[in-house]
Design an enzyme around this catalytic site. Structure first.
Site, PDB file in Angstrom:
ATOM      1  N   ASP A 232     -10.291  16.627   1.145  1.00 15.32           N
ATOM      2  CA  ASP A 232     -10.348  15.213   0.776  1.00 15.32           C
ATOM      3  C   ASP A 232     -10.958  15.147  -0.622  1.00 15.32           C
ATOM      4  O   ASP A 232     -12.134  15.438  -0.810  1.00 15.32           O
ATOM      5  CB  ASP A 232     -11.187  14.439   1.810  1.00 15.32           C
ATOM      6  CG  ASP A 232     -11.180  12.939   1.541  1.00 15.32           C
ATOM      7  OD1 ASP A 232     -11.076  12.548   0.368  1.00 15.32           O
ATOM      8  OD2 ASP A 232     -11.308  12.159   2.512  1.00 15.32           O
TER       9      ASP A 232
ATOM     10  N   LYS B 154      -9.712   4.002  -3.575  1.00 12.21           N
ATOM     11  CA  LYS B 154     -10.945   4.147  -4.359  1.00 12.21           C
ATOM     12  C   LYS B 154     -10.641   4.332  -5.852  1.00 12.21           C
ATOM     13  O   LYS B 154     -10.114   3.444  -6.459  1.00 12.21           O
ATOM     14  CB  LYS B 154     -11.758   5.318  -3.791  1.00 12.21           C
ATOM     15  CG  LYS B 154     -11.929   5.269  -2.253  1.00 12.21           C
ATOM     16  CD  LYS B 154     -12.706   4.050  -1.823  1.00 12.21           C
ATOM     17  CE  LYS B 154     -13.236   4.115  -0.412  1.00 12.21           C
ATOM     18  NZ  LYS B 154     -12.463   3.445   0.609  1.00 12.21           N
TER      19      LYS B 154
ATOM     20  N   TYR C  97     -16.643  11.667   5.375  1.00 12.28           N
ATOM     21  CA  TYR C  97     -16.493  10.213   5.508  1.00 12.28           C
ATOM     22  C   TYR C  97     -16.456   9.854   6.996  1.00 12.28           C
ATOM     23  O   TYR C  97     -15.721  10.464   7.770  1.00 12.28           O
ATOM     24  CB  TYR C  97     -15.208   9.762   4.801  1.00 12.28           C
ATOM     25  CG  TYR C  97     -14.801   8.381   5.207  1.00 12.28           C
ATOM     26  CD1 TYR C  97     -15.683   7.313   5.043  1.00 12.28           C
ATOM     27  CD2 TYR C  97     -13.568   8.131   5.788  1.00 12.28           C
ATOM     28  CE1 TYR C  97     -15.333   6.042   5.446  1.00 12.28           C
ATOM     29  CE2 TYR C  97     -13.207   6.858   6.187  1.00 12.28           C
ATOM     30  CZ  TYR C  97     -14.103   5.818   6.011  1.00 12.28           C
ATOM     31  OH  TYR C  97     -13.760   4.561   6.426  1.00 12.28           O
TER      32      TYR C  97
ATOM     33  N   ARG D 241      11.593   2.108   5.355  1.00  4.13           N
ATOM     34  CA  ARG D 241      10.582   3.050   5.866  1.00  4.13           C
ATOM     35  C   ARG D 241      10.828   4.470   5.355  1.00  4.13           C
ATOM     36  O   ARG D 241       9.967   5.328   5.435  1.00  4.13           O
ATOM     37  CB  ARG D 241      10.547   3.004   7.385  1.00  4.13           C
ATOM     38  CG  ARG D 241       9.306   3.598   7.959  1.00  4.13           C
ATOM     39  CD  ARG D 241       9.102   3.509   9.474  1.00  4.13           C
ATOM     40  NE  ARG D 241       9.956   2.630  10.210  1.00  4.13           N
ATOM     41  CZ  ARG D 241      11.051   3.014  10.894  1.00  4.13           C
ATOM     42  NH1 ARG D 241      11.415   4.277  10.905  1.00  4.13           N
ATOM     43  NH2 ARG D 241      11.759   2.142  11.576  1.00  4.13           N
TER      44      ARG D 241
HETATM   45  C1  LIG Z   1     -13.828  10.207   1.285  1.00  5.59           C
HETATM   46  C2  LIG Z   1     -12.972   9.203   1.988  1.00  5.59           C
HETATM   47  N1  LIG Z   1     -11.855   9.595   2.615  1.00  5.59           N
HETATM   48  C3  LIG Z   1     -11.064   8.735   3.277  1.00  5.59           C
HETATM   49  C4  LIG Z   1     -11.381   7.383   3.336  1.00  5.59           C
HETATM   50  C5  LIG Z   1     -10.490   6.438   4.093  1.00  5.59           C
HETATM   51  O1  LIG Z   1      -9.682   5.740   3.195  1.00  5.59           O
HETATM   52  P1  LIG Z   1      -9.134   4.247   3.451  1.00  5.59           P
HETATM   53  O2  LIG Z   1     -10.308   3.332   3.458  1.00  5.59           O
HETATM   54  O3  LIG Z   1      -8.201   4.055   2.274  1.00  5.59           O
HETATM   55  O4  LIG Z   1      -8.411   4.255   4.746  1.00  5.59           O
HETATM   56  C6  LIG Z   1     -12.519   6.921   2.683  1.00  5.59           C
HETATM   57  C7  LIG Z   1     -12.886   5.503   2.736  1.00  5.59           C
HETATM   58  O5  LIG Z   1     -13.976   5.149   2.360  1.00  5.59           O
HETATM   59  C8  LIG Z   1     -13.341   7.852   1.992  1.00  5.59           C
HETATM   60  O6  LIG Z   1     -14.461   7.471   1.371  1.00  5.59           O
END
Ligand SMILES: Cc1ncc(COP(=O)(O)O)c(C=O)c1O
Length: 380
Positions: free
Chosen positions: A176, A201, A105, A54
């Site tokens: 983000d 992604k 998101y 961890r």
């Molecule tokens: C812009 C954005 N941030 C964060 C996330 C969350 O990521 P995860 O699905 O890897 O938990 C997503 C998921 O679609 C996203 O599109």
């Protein structure tokens, strides 16, 4: 007298494509593998720096070194993008305010709402394109959450003045960067404290990994967040980190191709009578369209193609799309008929033929099917 030697020029920093290919590799020693091996270990021989699975893993470190080099900071990998969001929001003191895009998101917005409902924080959601309003909202914030472009509205924030306003208020500013990737936008260079990624992604890029990451230039913040990752155990899987590093090696090539395809599709979609609106920020590989005939047409479209896959998530080599409002958590300010398209790296003419065929069918056919709705909370 010999003339003085000219000063040695500083080394030219490597360009992003070279960094993506080379960062985080083992040294070029004879018989070293070119790639960092997959180290499957829950524990290590005692007395060293790591001790337990961890606390660290050489495969994570290689991924973190590579993504950190691209973002211009130090990186930490997590089990998913949402694990990063949760960890970062823990920086906010009890009862303090977070400013965030109303169209961030939906998983991030749901986390904010959950924390607010439990009295942990207060939240002010803003239109991220209204810079003056965002700057005003920042004045008493403890943390400013930015996402640009937003998912799926594709709004773009003017990052520099908003970052400055957040810092003026003494707030952490987090971006983000999932949609832009470090190749198209480097928020740390603009002064952001933290960059957040769903590495699920574009970074990993093949729709086969769940992984999150953050990057920062601030050593103190890095230590705090690393400690939190140890405490909560929101650590990445080793194989996931290895796959994401393998994906990262081709990020520039994939993104270049996908972005080129997206720009060409945007040009063609604009002329199609079934498409009422095309949203595209001018860069990246995500395009949102609003179907002229409404949500039933949008649902029909996602069932009529053969190449385009009806699936949530984005950023893979294959083209996928979905009507975002099929998720209950997507806000009502996102149009019912909005279809978010993640453009892949296939041949653009094949993508267009498949899409145009389905769109042509729509204009010739009344939409009679019922809309689809997912029972699951929120779609990525
Ligand atoms: C812009 C954005 N941030 C964060 C996330 C969350 O990521 P995860 O699905 O890897 O938990 C997503 C998921 O679609 C996203 O599109």
């Amino acid at each position: 007298m010999t003339p003085p030697m000219p000063p040695t020029p500083p080394p030219t920093p490597l360009r992003p494509a070279t960094v993506a290919v080379t960062a985080g590799r083992p040294p070029h020693d004879p018989d070293n593998a070119l790639n960092v091996p997959l180290t499957m270990a829950s524990t290590y021989v005692a007395g060293g720096d790591v001790e337990y699975g961890r606390y660290g893993n050489p495969t994570w470190t290689a991924f973190e070194d590579a993504l950190g080099a691209l973002e211009g900071g130090r990186c930490l990998a997590f089990s998913s993008g949402l694990a990063v969001v949760a960890t970062v929001l823990e920086l906010v003191g009890q009862g303090r305010k977070v400013v965030a895009p109303r169209h961030a998101y939906n998983g991030s917005v749901m986390q904010l709402a959950d924390l607010e409902a439990r009295g942990r924080i207060t939240v002010e959601l803003v239109d991220i394109e209204d810079t003056a309003a965002v700057v005003t909202a920042c004045s008493d914030a403890a943390l400013v959450w930015l996402e640009s472009p937003t998912n799926p509205a594709l709004e773009v924030a003017d990052l520099a003045p908003v970052i400055a306003a957040g810092h003026e208020a003494g707030a952490y500013v987090v971006v983000d960067n999932t949609f832009a990737t470090p190749l198209l936008q480097q928020p740390l260079a603009l002064g952001a404290d933290l960059v957040v990624h769903s590495a699920t992604k574009f970074i990993a890029g093949h729709s086969d990994v769940l992984l999150g990451a953050l990057a920062t230039k601030d050593d103190e913040l890095y230590d705090v967040l690393r400690k939190r990752r140890e405490l909560t155990g929101a650590v990445p899987g080793t194989f996931e980190a290895w796959l994401a590093l393998r994906g990262l090696r081709t990020l520039h090539v994939r993104l270049d191709r996908a972005q080129g395809n997206a720009q060409e599709l945007v040009r063609r979609l604009g002329d199609h009578p079934a498409v009422g609106e095309v949203r595209y920020p001018g860069f990246g590989a995500i395009v949102s369209i609003v179907l002229a005939q409404g949500e039933l047409a949008a649902d029909l479209l996602t069932r009529k193609t053969t190449l385009w896959v009806h699936a949530t998530s984005l950023g893979g080599v294959e083209s996928t799309f979905e009507r975002r409002r099929r998720w209950k958590s997507e806000p009502a300010t996102i149009p019912d008929a909005l279809v978010r398209m993640s453009v892949g790296i296939e041949d653009v003419d094949d993508l267009w033929d498949d899409l145009a065929g389905a769109l042509d069918d729509l204009t010739g056919e009344p939409s009679t099917t019922t809309t689809s709705e997912s029972g699951v909370l929120g779609g990525p």
